[in-house]
Write a protein that holds these residues in place. Structure first.
Motif, PDB file in Angstrom:
ATOM      1  N   LYS A  19       0.834  -1.205   0.000  1.00  0.00           N
ATOM      2  CA  LYS A  19       0.000   0.000   0.000  1.00  0.00           C
ATOM      3  C   LYS A  19       0.869   1.255   0.000  1.00  0.00           C
ATOM      4  O   LYS A  19       0.579   2.231  -0.711  1.00  0.00           O
ATOM      5  CB  LYS A  19      -0.902  -0.007   1.240  1.00  0.00           C
ATOM      6  CG  LYS A  19      -2.038   1.010   1.192  1.00  0.00           C
ATOM      7  CD  LYS A  19      -3.075   0.658   0.137  1.00  0.00           C
ATOM      8  CE  LYS A  19      -4.244   1.622   0.142  1.00  0.00           C
ATOM      9  NZ  LYS A  19      -5.211   1.327  -0.933  1.00  0.00           N
ATOM     10  N   ASP A  20       1.950   1.244   0.783  1.00  0.00           N
ATOM     11  CA  ASP A  20       2.853   2.403   0.830  1.00  0.00           C
ATOM     12  C   ASP A  20       3.494   2.659  -0.531  1.00  0.00           C
ATOM     13  O   ASP A  20       3.630   3.814  -0.968  1.00  0.00           O
ATOM     14  CB  ASP A  20       3.942   2.195   1.891  1.00  0.00           C
ATOM     15  CG  ASP A  20       3.402   2.279   3.309  1.00  0.00           C
ATOM     16  OD1 ASP A  20       2.292   2.809   3.497  1.00  0.00           O
ATOM     17  OD2 ASP A  20       4.109   1.820   4.235  1.00  0.00           O
ATOM     18  N   LEU A  21       3.910   1.583  -1.206  1.00  0.00           N
ATOM     19  CA  LEU A  21       4.507   1.734  -2.533  1.00  0.00           C
ATOM     20  C   LEU A  21       3.477   2.287  -3.523  1.00  0.00           C
ATOM     21  O   LEU A  21       3.801   3.138  -4.359  1.00  0.00           O
ATOM     22  CB  LEU A  21       5.051   0.387  -3.026  1.00  0.00           C
ATOM     23  CG  LEU A  21       6.289  -0.154  -2.307  1.00  0.00           C
ATOM     24  CD1 LEU A  21       6.634  -1.548  -2.817  1.00  0.00           C
ATOM     25  CD2 LEU A  21       7.484   0.785  -2.492  1.00  0.00           C
ATOM     26  N   TRP A  22       2.260   1.780  -3.427  1.00  0.00           N
ATOM     27  CA  TRP A  22       1.200   2.290  -4.298  1.00  0.00           C
ATOM     28  C   TRP A  22       0.990   3.782  -4.084  1.00  0.00           C
ATOM     29  O   TRP A  22       0.897   4.556  -5.052  1.00  0.00           O
ATOM     30  CB  TRP A  22      -0.095   1.537  -4.034  1.00  0.00           C
ATOM     31  CG  TRP A  22      -1.288   2.146  -4.720  1.00  0.00           C
ATOM     32  CD1 TRP A  22      -2.194   3.013  -4.184  1.00  0.00           C
ATOM     33  CD2 TRP A  22      -1.659   1.977  -6.087  1.00  0.00           C
ATOM     34  NE1 TRP A  22      -3.124   3.389  -5.128  1.00  0.00           N
ATOM     35  CE2 TRP A  22      -2.822   2.768  -6.306  1.00  0.00           C
ATOM     36  CE3 TRP A  22      -1.144   1.235  -7.146  1.00  0.00           C
ATOM     37  CZ2 TRP A  22      -3.459   2.821  -7.538  1.00  0.00           C
ATOM     38  CZ3 TRP A  22      -1.786   1.288  -8.370  1.00  0.00           C
ATOM     39  CH2 TRP A  22      -2.921   2.078  -8.564  1.00  0.00           C
ATOM     40  N   ASN A  23       0.933   4.211  -2.841  1.00  0.00           N
ATOM     41  CA  ASN A  23       0.713   5.633  -2.542  1.00  0.00           C
ATOM     42  C   ASN A  23       1.852   6.505  -3.065  1.00  0.00           C
ATOM     43  O   ASN A  23       1.625   7.639  -3.495  1.00  0.00           O
ATOM     44  CB  ASN A  23       0.551   5.833  -1.038  1.00  0.00           C
ATOM     45  CG  ASN A  23      -0.766   5.263  -0.515  1.00  0.00           C
ATOM     46  OD1 ASN A  23      -1.725   5.117  -1.264  1.00  0.00           O
ATOM     47  ND2 ASN A  23      -0.799   4.917   0.760  1.00  0.00           N
TER      48      ASN A  23
END
Length: 457
Positions: A355-359
């Motif tokens: 999720k952090d990479l996506w953001n």
């Protein structure tokens, strides 16, 4: 990563007897410190017969005892200030006592740490009492796929003040880490190895912040199981660490210098340089740790996509899958990572990390990744070195409230043994280990440090 209460220690298990202060004739020697890292090849892993892989040195006491006695003789003859060993056979009491007794008698404080789940081997760290006073010792248990661990030692230097021409109140402390990363059996383990380094740096950063140690140099020592071309190397470089051996020999990060030296012949017969002693001085600029982590993770994603012979447009199409629009959705992003074995495995990216990479990739925050965002954040991402703000030194505030004088280190020399490995060759008659021994000599130097120089501290 916070160690359990049972793994917090203030002092070691074996303490050398106190002696008088070193004589003045040792003054020159005490004006530098030295560090040796050596994977000594645990007897439980040393194969004796290529035709019978189950035959190990651990089955023959005379063999492993003789080899480890020779290793100890070399270590004691070199008398380095810091010794970091990997694949230390923690499961054998006789060998453990032999190392502890010999090192203790020679004036070393010793610390050992076994890998989790009774793997049989682990780490040993020893520091000489003539050079250091122990301030703290911590053990890091990753509890991961490879049962890997790390040691963190916080010491105060006891070298004469004249060596660094320092003021009496100048901080003379050092953080030392010893570790052994997972072997890259396949490319999907790149994330697991990156995780291990990330955990170490997270712990070091937290420890520095909690103990107000922003102005303290850090040495990372061990078997990193990866070369100068790997993601771990680039990740550490982006966090301000430099390979001491490469500094000493004026080697760069270029491909031309990537294979000038080797330090390991692995079980596949390949030779490569995997043993490093990393140095980060207090005045080295760094980026936020999460930024470096994301850049390295995006680099691994790109590498996995390229293994399928995908160019940038093909990779974008692969990640957007069957979406009718010209964009990547979060669900298709996750499915793509699953197909290239980066999520959905015990050692893959966690839900929160994904999720952090996506953001980070969704630059405008509209819930999708278009082609330009894909190119900028994923395809063209790299672990770039942090840049120093040279304009700040010209500010009238520089050197006043925010600056303090600290002791850092410069690399005087670095040597690999056997010496053939320094030329990229592995000698057939070398049997002490399947790794070379790396020793680096550091000299203390004064430097200015300001709190803004270390991001997050």
């Amino acid at each position: 990563m916070e160690p359990s209460p049972g793994h917090r220690r203030e002092m070691m298990l074996r303490v050398p007897q106190a002696t008088a202060s070193p004589p003045s004739s040792m003054a020159d020697e005490l004006c530098h410190i030295s560090c040796t890292t050596f994977n000594i090849l645990a007897p439980i892993y040393k194969r004796l017969d290529k035709q019978n892989q189950s035959l190990r040195e651990s089955d023959f006491r005379a063999f492993w005892l003789s080899r480890n006695q020779m290793i100890l003789e070399w270590l004691l003859m070199e008398r380095t200030s810091i010794i970091c060993l990997q694949e230390f056979w923690t499961g054998n009491e006789e060998l453990v006592h032999m190392y502890e007794d010999k090192l203790c008698d020679a004036g070393y404080f010793t610390f050992q740490l076994a890998r989790t789940n009774n793997r049989g081997d682990g780490l040993l760290m020893a520091v000489h009492k003539d050079y250091f006073r122990i301030l703290n010792y911590r053990e890091l248990l990753f509890n991961d796929f490879g049962d890997r661990v790390a040691q963190l030692l916080h010491v105060q230097l006891t070298i004469p003040s004249s060596c660094s021409n320092r003021k009496n109140d100048t901080r003379q402390e050092l953080l030392i880490v010893n570790t052994h990363l997972l072997f890259p059996h396949n490319s999907s383990l790149s994330i697991a190895r990156l995780h291990q380094v990330y955990k170490i740096l997270q712990y070091v950063e937290t420890y520095q912040r909690e103990n107000k140690l922003g102005g303290v140099p850090v040495v990372l020592s061990g078997d990193w199981n990866g070369s100068k071309r790997g993601r771990v190397y680039k990740f550490l470089r982006s966090q301000g660490f430099a390979s001491s051996y490469d500094i000493a020999h004026k080697y760069t990060d270029s491909d031309d210098d990537a294979h000038r030296w080797v330090s390991h012949r692995n079980h596949r017969g390949n030779i490569c340089g995997v043993d490093f002693i990393w140095l980060r001085n207090p005045n080295e600029p760094t980026k936020p740790l999460k930024t470096s982590w994301a850049e390295a993770a995006f680099g691994i994603i790109k590498c996995q996509l390229q293994k399928g012979s995908l160019n940038d447009s093909d990779a974008f199409a692969f990640l957007k899958a069957d979406n009718p629009g010209d964009f990547i959705t979060y669900s298709s992003f996750c499915e793509g990572l699953r197909q290239v074995h980066l999520i959905g495995l015990p050692y893959g990216l966690s839900y929160q990390e994904t999720k952090d990479l996506w953001n980070q990739a969704d630059i405008d925050g509209n819930g999708i990744i278009d082609y330009e965002e894909f190119k900028k954040r994923i395809w063209n991402s790299s672990c770039r070195l942090a840049q120093r703000d040279d304009n700040y030194a010209e500010s009238p505030e520089y050197g006043k409230e925010l600056a303090e004088e600290v002791v850092g280190f410069k690399v005087k020399d670095a040597v690999l043994f056997p010496r053939e490995v320094e030329r990229g060759m592995w000698p057939e008659n070398y049997s002490l280990s399947d790794h070379a021994r790396l020793t680096v000599i550091f000299s203390p130097v004064r430097m200015q440090f300001r709190t803004e120089e270390r991001v997050g501290l």
